[in-house]
Design a protein around this motif. Structure first.
Motif, PDB file in Angstrom:
ATOM      1  N   ALA A 103      -5.725  -5.025  -1.872  1.00 14.38           N
ATOM      2  CA  ALA A 103      -6.456  -5.529  -3.039  1.00 14.38           C
ATOM      3  C   ALA A 103      -6.767  -4.323  -3.929  1.00 14.38           C
ATOM      4  O   ALA A 103      -6.354  -3.207  -3.616  1.00 14.38           O
ATOM      5  N   PRO A 104      -7.514  -4.520  -5.016  1.00 12.35           N
ATOM      6  CA  PRO A 104      -7.796  -3.388  -5.915  1.00 12.35           C
ATOM      7  C   PRO A 104      -8.892  -2.450  -5.380  1.00 12.35           C
ATOM      8  O   PRO A 104     -10.058  -2.538  -5.763  1.00 12.35           O
ATOM      9  N   TYR A 105      -8.522  -1.575  -4.446  1.00 11.02           N
ATOM     10  CA  TYR A 105      -9.417  -0.561  -3.906  1.00 11.02           C
ATOM     11  C   TYR A 105      -8.576   0.635  -3.476  1.00 11.02           C
ATOM     12  O   TYR A 105      -7.354   0.570  -3.455  1.00 11.02           O
ATOM     13  N   SER A 106      -9.231   1.727  -3.123  1.00 15.97           N
ATOM     14  CA  SER A 106      -8.557   2.942  -2.672  1.00 15.97           C
ATOM     15  C   SER A 106      -8.593   3.027  -1.158  1.00 15.97           C
ATOM     16  O   SER A 106      -9.514   2.526  -0.528  1.00 15.97           O
ATOM     17  N   GLN A 107      -7.601   3.708  -0.579  1.00 13.07           N
ATOM     18  CA  GLN A 107      -7.637   3.940   0.864  1.00 13.07           C
ATOM     19  C   GLN A 107      -8.899   4.715   1.224  1.00 13.07           C
ATOM     20  O   GLN A 107      -9.541   4.427   2.231  1.00 13.07           O
ATOM     21  N   ALA A 108      -9.238   5.701   0.392  1.00 13.00           N
ATOM     22  CA  ALA A 108     -10.445   6.496   0.632  1.00 13.00           C
ATOM     23  C   ALA A 108     -10.862   7.208  -0.647  1.00 13.00           C
ATOM     24  O   ALA A 108     -10.047   7.409  -1.548  1.00 13.00           O
ATOM     25  N   ILE A 109     -12.127   7.592  -0.672  1.00 20.20           N
ATOM     26  CA  ILE A 109     -12.688   8.375  -1.769  1.00 20.20           C
ATOM     27  C   ILE A 109     -13.396   9.579  -1.154  1.00 20.20           C
ATOM     28  O   ILE A 109     -14.207   9.430  -0.228  1.00 20.20           O
TER      29      ILE A 109
END
Length: 136
Positions: free
Chosen positions: A23-29
């Motif tokens: 979905a619209p998110y990052s693997q990590a920040i």
């Protein structure tokens, strides 16, 4: 008068050694000395759901976490908090067996929660926050 604390810029972490976000998110920040890893379900880097028992599925979640940790300059021993979600609380013992192998003698803070449903109909999802070593 309070001074605003200096903050480091956010860095988006991504690796092909873990599945792409579903979905619209990052693997990590990476931000302010921490690596915040999004929940990992038992998808392979090729985006295929792992078949088999809860241990095989949990192992894939931990493999994904390890790949993202490495991409962010961290290791499992840098994890300070981990959250495990399952659709069946009777998975507790089986997931713990995989968990202990992943962490060895490291014991981060943890939550283990049974939920009604998880994304992509997964049986388990694991997210983590790690303290980024100072040289990274």
């Amino acid at each position: 008068m309070f001074k605003k604390a200096a903050t480091k810029a956010m860095e988006f972490i991504s690796t092909a050694r873990a599945p792409p976000p579903a979905a619209p998110y990052s693997q990590a920040i990476k931000a302010n000395g921490f690596l915040h890893i999004s929940g990992q379900v038992p998808l392979t880097p090729e985006n295929k759901m792992v078949e088999g028992d809860i241990q095989a599925k949990s192992q894939q979640c931990f493999d994904n976490l390890r790949a993202i940790l490495q991409a962010g300059g961290c290791s499992p021993k840098d994890i300070v908090k981990i959250n495990i979600y399952t659709n069946d609380i009777t998975n507790f013992k089986s997931v713990n067996e995989v968990y202990v192998k992943f962490f060895e003698d490291h014991r981060p803070a943890r939550s283990f929660v049974a939920v009604k449903a998880l994304p992509l109909n997964a049986d388990v999802e694991i997210e983590a926050t790690a303290l980024v070593p100072e040289n990274n």
